[in-house]
Design a protein around this motif. Structure first.
Motif, PDB file in Angstrom:
ATOM      1  N   LEU A  19       0.738  -1.537   0.092  1.00  0.00           N
ATOM      2  CA  LEU A  19       0.140   0.292   0.135  1.00  0.00           C
ATOM      3  C   LEU A  19       0.623   1.044   0.061  1.00  0.00           C
ATOM      4  O   LEU A  19       0.390   2.166  -0.656  1.00  0.00           O
ATOM      5  N   ALA A  20       1.987   1.219   0.877  1.00  0.00           N
ATOM      6  CA  ALA A  20       2.859   2.469   0.885  1.00  0.00           C
ATOM      7  C   ALA A  20       3.488   2.661  -0.635  1.00  0.00           C
ATOM      8  O   ALA A  20       3.754   3.697  -1.087  1.00  0.00           O
ATOM      9  N   HIS A  26       1.565   6.912  -6.703  1.00  0.00           N
ATOM     10  CA  HIS A  26       0.440   7.876  -6.903  1.00  0.00           C
ATOM     11  C   HIS A  26       0.967   9.213  -6.641  1.00  0.00           C
ATOM     12  O   HIS A  26       0.853  10.274  -7.581  1.00  0.00           O
ATOM     13  N   GLY A  27       1.720   9.443  -5.724  1.00  0.00           N
ATOM     14  CA  GLY A  27       2.313  10.754  -5.392  1.00  0.00           C
ATOM     15  C   GLY A  27       3.370  11.165  -6.357  1.00  0.00           C
ATOM     16  O   GLY A  27       3.458  12.419  -6.415  1.00  0.00           O
ATOM     17  N   ARG A  28       4.066  10.369  -6.871  1.00  0.00           N
ATOM     18  CA  ARG A  28       4.820  10.503  -8.243  1.00  0.00           C
ATOM     19  C   ARG A  28       4.118  10.674  -9.457  1.00  0.00           C
ATOM     20  O   ARG A  28       4.930  10.973 -10.254  1.00  0.00           O
ATOM     21  N   GLY A  29       2.937  10.772  -9.377  1.00  0.00           N
ATOM     22  CA  GLY A  29       2.180  10.820 -10.657  1.00  0.00           C
ATOM     23  C   GLY A  29       2.164   9.654 -11.662  1.00  0.00           C
ATOM     24  O   GLY A  29       1.711   9.660 -12.836  1.00  0.00           O
ATOM     25  N   VAL A  30       2.581   8.457 -11.053  1.00  0.00           N
ATOM     26  CA  VAL A  30       2.418   7.290 -11.700  1.00  0.00           C
ATOM     27  C   VAL A  30       0.962   6.967 -11.965  1.00  0.00           C
ATOM     28  O   VAL A  30       0.148   6.921 -10.925  1.00  0.00           O
ATOM     29  N   ARG A  31       0.488   6.587 -13.225  1.00  0.00           N
ATOM     30  CA  ARG A  31      -1.011   6.290 -13.202  1.00  0.00           C
ATOM     31  C   ARG A  31      -1.157   4.640 -13.490  1.00  0.00           C
ATOM     32  O   ARG A  31      -2.136   4.243 -13.339  1.00  0.00           O
ATOM     33  N   THR A  32      -0.086   3.958 -14.026  1.00  0.00           N
ATOM     34  CA  THR A  32      -0.200   2.588 -14.355  1.00  0.00           C
ATOM     35  C   THR A  32       0.994   1.973 -13.537  1.00  0.00           C
ATOM     36  O   THR A  32       2.156   2.021 -14.024  1.00  0.00           O
ATOM     37  N   LEU A  33       0.641   1.124 -12.618  1.00  0.00           N
ATOM     38  CA  LEU A  33       1.593   0.293 -11.772  1.00  0.00           C
ATOM     39  C   LEU A  33       1.691  -1.177 -11.655  1.00  0.00           C
ATOM     40  O   LEU A  33       0.760  -1.684 -11.343  1.00  0.00           O
TER      41      LEU A  33
END
Ligand code: AMP
Ligand code: MN
Ligand code: MN
Ligand code: MN
Length: 276
Positions: A19-20, A26-33
């Motif tokens: 989760l972290a 998400h905080g770094r703008g990654v949309r697909t992980l």
């Protein structure tokens, strides 16, 4: 749109819990992980049980599988794998058994060299995670035998060192077939990490393709930005699609954060093109 298709959590040898990791991405703008832990999908399963993930982050269920291409140990990333696949589940249990056996041999060798208790120590540090060499490295640091994990690899665990134990990983054809049985795409990870001559890398890609491989990780966090252009020529030659990922393990890792790897070349056929 920032994408990261190769990352690790505390379900294997990464520092952040799943989760972290998602929150940081998400905080770094990654949309697909993609979460691609070593030989386990436990972290992915945990995320899939969440009702929602931060932002509109799209999770790609993945795994990084230890494999053999002839005598060379390589890593194959499976993307979009069905974590409920019984073929995959059974296979990953086998990987866990191989890891346990290798871990016992690593500990025997460290014990002979005067460093006792490392199997139990590494297991305790691993907790529920898939046991891996970084857990041994962390144990050696915690027990005061080495001043850093890097040094533990350089002195004991790394290639050609006293506790470097050969492991009979399944061959790439078996690994690719297992990924396919789980509905996934098989990607040869970080091709420059194997330190092959260009001729041998070319041969490896041919071998991987013939063994059913689908794609090449054209961009990986630790490789220089100029490497992708030449890798694209090889990928095109062998009709492999292209993937990209940071191989993120920890916020302390300075060379590449989540989604921070160089861009894929625009002309590349990507793994999401393959999916479409
Ligand atoms: P394993 O899958 O158990 O063989 O462990 C491999 C992992 O160990 C890699 O994915 C890296 O995270 C880490 N690793 C390998 N070599 C080194 C090294 N020289 N220094 C630090 N970490 C390493
Ligand atoms: Mn790792
Ligand atoms: Mn790897
Ligand atoms: Mn990795």
């Amino acid at each position: 749109m920032p994408v990261d298709l190769h990352t690790h959590s505390s379900a294997s040898d990464g520092e952040l819990d799943p989760l972290a990791l998602v929150q940081r991405a998400h905080g770094r703008g990654v949309r697909t992980l993609a979460l691609t832990d070593h030989d386990t999908v436990a972290g992915v399963c945990l995320l899939q049980r969440q009702r929602e993930l931060p932002g509109a982050l799209q999770l790609v269920p993945g795994v990084e599988i230890s494999a053999a291409a002839g005598s060379l140990a390589v890593h194959v990333v499976g993307l979009w794998v069905d974590t409920a696949s019984s073929a995959l589940d059974e296979f990953l249990h086998g990987q866990g058994r191989l890891r346990a056996e290798r871990g016992q041999e690593i500990a025997r060798r460290l014990g002979r060299a005067g460093l006792p208790g490392s199997y139990e120590g590494a297991l305790e540090l691993a907790g529920d995670a898939q046991l891996s060499r970084p857990h041994f490295a962390r144990f050696l640091v915690a027990a005061g035998h080495c001043s850093s994990e890097q040094k533990a690899f350089r002195r004991w665990l790394g290639r050609g060192k006293p506790a470097d134990v050969r492991c009979e990983w399944p061959d790439i054809a078996t690994v690719n077939a297992t990924i396919h049985a789980a509905g996934g795409i098989a990607v040869l990870a970080h091709p420059l990490k194997y330190r092959l001559s260009r001729t041998r890398l070319d041969a490896l890609l041919g071998q991987f393709r013939s063994a059913g491989g689908d794609a090449l990780e054209l961009v990986s966090g630790a490789q220089p930005g100029h490497a992708a252009a030449d890798l694209l020529r090889l990928a095109t030659k062998h009709q492999l699609a292209c993937s990209t990922g940071s191989d993120f393990h920890s916020p302390k890792q300075t060379w590449c954060d989540l989604g921070g790897q160089p861009d894929l070349p625009e002309q590349a056929t990507t793994v999401w093109d393959l999916r479409a």
